[in-house]
Scaffold this motif. Structure first.
Motif, short mmCIF file in Angstrom:
data_model
loop_
_atom_site.label_atom_id
_atom_site.label_comp_id
_atom_site.label_asym_id
_atom_site.label_seq_id
_atom_site.Cartn_x
_atom_site.Cartn_y
_atom_site.Cartn_z
N PRO A 209 0.83 -1.21 0.00
CA PRO A 209 0.00 0.00 0.00
C PRO A 209 0.86 1.26 0.00
CG PRO A 209 -0.22 -1.22 2.08
CD PRO A 209 0.64 -2.04 1.19
N LYS B 211 -2.64 3.79 -5.22
CA LYS B 211 -2.99 3.12 -3.95
C LYS B 211 -1.88 2.15 -3.53
CE LYS B 211 -8.01 3.36 -3.97
NZ LYS B 211 -8.23 4.26 -5.12
N THR B 212 -1.15 1.66 -4.53
CA THR B 212 -0.09 0.69 -4.22
C THR B 212 1.22 1.08 -4.91
OG1 THR B 212 -0.72 -0.66 -6.12
CG2 THR B 212 -1.70 -1.27 -3.98
N ASP C 168 1.62 -9.50 -4.63
CA ASP C 168 0.80 -8.42 -4.07
C ASP C 168 0.56 -8.68 -2.59
OD1 ASP C 168 -1.05 -6.51 -3.38
OD2 ASP C 168 -2.25 -6.73 -5.20
N SER D 29 -0.71 -6.16 -0.68
CA SER D 29 -1.50 -4.99 -0.24
C SER D 29 -2.85 -5.40 0.35
CB SER D 29 -1.70 -4.02 -1.39
OG SER D 29 -2.49 -4.61 -2.41
N GLU D 30 -3.24 -6.66 0.12
CA GLU D 30 -4.51 -7.16 0.69
C GLU D 30 -4.20 -8.11 1.84
OE1 GLU D 30 -7.35 -5.98 -0.35
OE2 GLU D 30 -6.50 -4.86 -2.03
N ASP D 31 -5.25 -8.76 2.36
CA ASP D 31 -5.07 -9.64 3.52
C ASP D 31 -4.20 -10.86 3.21
OD1 ASP D 31 -6.61 -7.89 4.87
OD2 ASP D 31 -8.48 -9.04 4.66
N GLU D 32 -4.41 -11.42 2.03
CA GLU D 32 -3.65 -12.61 1.64
C GLU D 32 -2.68 -12.27 0.51
OE1 GLU D 32 -3.78 -15.91 2.78
OE2 GLU D 32 -4.89 -14.97 4.43
N ILE E 127 -0.99 -12.39 -2.98
CA ILE E 127 -1.47 -12.85 -4.30
C ILE E 127 -0.28 -12.84 -5.27
CG2 ILE E 127 -3.03 -12.36 -6.23
CD1 ILE E 127 -4.74 -10.74 -4.12
#
Length: 206
Positions: A104, A117-118, A187, A189-192, A194
Motif C-alpha cells: 500500500p 494506492k499501491t 501483491d 497490499s490485501e489480507d492474503e 497474491i
C-alpha cells in the motif's frame, strides 16, 4: 549515444558508481543490471526524468507501474503505508532477492505517484544496483527493458542493449550478462498474498 562502462558486481568500483549517480542527479536515464533482467531507471524525485522513462515505455506517467528500487528496508516507510509484522517478515525473508512486492502506497509518494494506492518495491540482490541507490540517497525507478523478439524476451547482452537503447538513454552499465527471467511479483497490499507473476523468485518464501 549513451555512455557505456563496465562495473564488476563482485566489487563495484566506487568511482564508477559515483559516475552513474552523477548521471541520475542531472536527470539522466540509466540502464543497469539487477538480479533478474536489466532495468531502465532514473531518480524517483526527478519528474522530467520520470516522464522520459514513461515516454520510452509508451505509457502515461500516472498510469505507469514502475517499481521503486531501494537499497534495504530502512526507508520503506517513506513510500509505503504502515505494514503489519507478518508482511514485514516476508519482506525480511525474501529481500534482497528477485521479487517485486506490491504494497500500500504512502501519502508521501513523489508527485506523479500520489494517486496510486499501491507501489511496487524491489531490493535486488545485485551489488551494483544497491550501491547506486545507496550513493544516490533515494530509490530509483525500475522497469524492465522488453525485447520485441519473443525468443529473447529480455535482452541480456549489455553491448546489444547499448546498440538498441543507446540513443534513448544517457548511460548503459555493463554489469555482465543479465538474466532473461523477470522478478516474481507478489501483491501484499490485501489480507492474503497474491502471486501476480511467477518469475525468478522462489515461491517457498511464505
Amino acid at each position: 549515444m549513451a555512455e557505456f562502462f563496465k562495473i564488476y558486481e563482485e566489487n563495484p568500483n566506487p568511482k564508477q558508481i559515483e559516475k552513474a549517480v552523477a548521471v541520475l542527479r542531472r536527470g539522466g536515464i540509466i540502464i543497469y543490471p539487477t538480479d533478474t533482467v536489466y532495468g531502465l531507471g532514473c531518480d524517483i524525485t526527478n519528474i522530467k526524468a520520470l516522464e522520459r522513462v514513461a515516454q520510452i515505455k509508451q505509457v502515461k506517467l500516472e498510469k505507469a507501474n514502475f517499481s521503486f528500487v531501494c537499497h534495504d528496508l530502512s526507508n520503506l516507510s517513506d513510500y509505503v503505508k504502515q505494514i503489519d509484522t507478518s508482511v514485514f517478515k516476508i519482506l525480511k525473508r525474501a529481500l534482497p532477492g528477485p521479487y517485486t512486492f506490491i504494497l500500500p502506497g504512502a501519502k508521501s509518494l513523489p508527485n506523479p505517484f500520489k494517486k496510486k494506492k499501491t507501489v511496487g518495491i524491489r531490493v535486488p540482490d545485485n551489488a551494483i544496483a544497491l550501491d547506486i541507490v545507496r550513493a544516490l540517497g533515494n530509490p530509483i525507478i525500475s522497469t524492465s527493458i522488453h525485447d520485441e523478439d519473443e525468443v529473447i524476451e529480455y535482452t541480456t547482452d549489455p553491448e546489444l542493449i547499448l546498440e538498441k537503447w543507446g540513443n534513448l538513454v544517457d548511460l548503459v552499465i555493463d554489469g555482465g550478462y543479465g538474466d532473461n527471467e523477470p522478478s516474481t511479483v507478489i501483491d501484499l497490499s490485501e489480507d492474503e498474498p497474491i502471486i501476480i507473476r511467477e518469475g525468478k523468485g522462489n515461491l517457498e518464501i511464505f
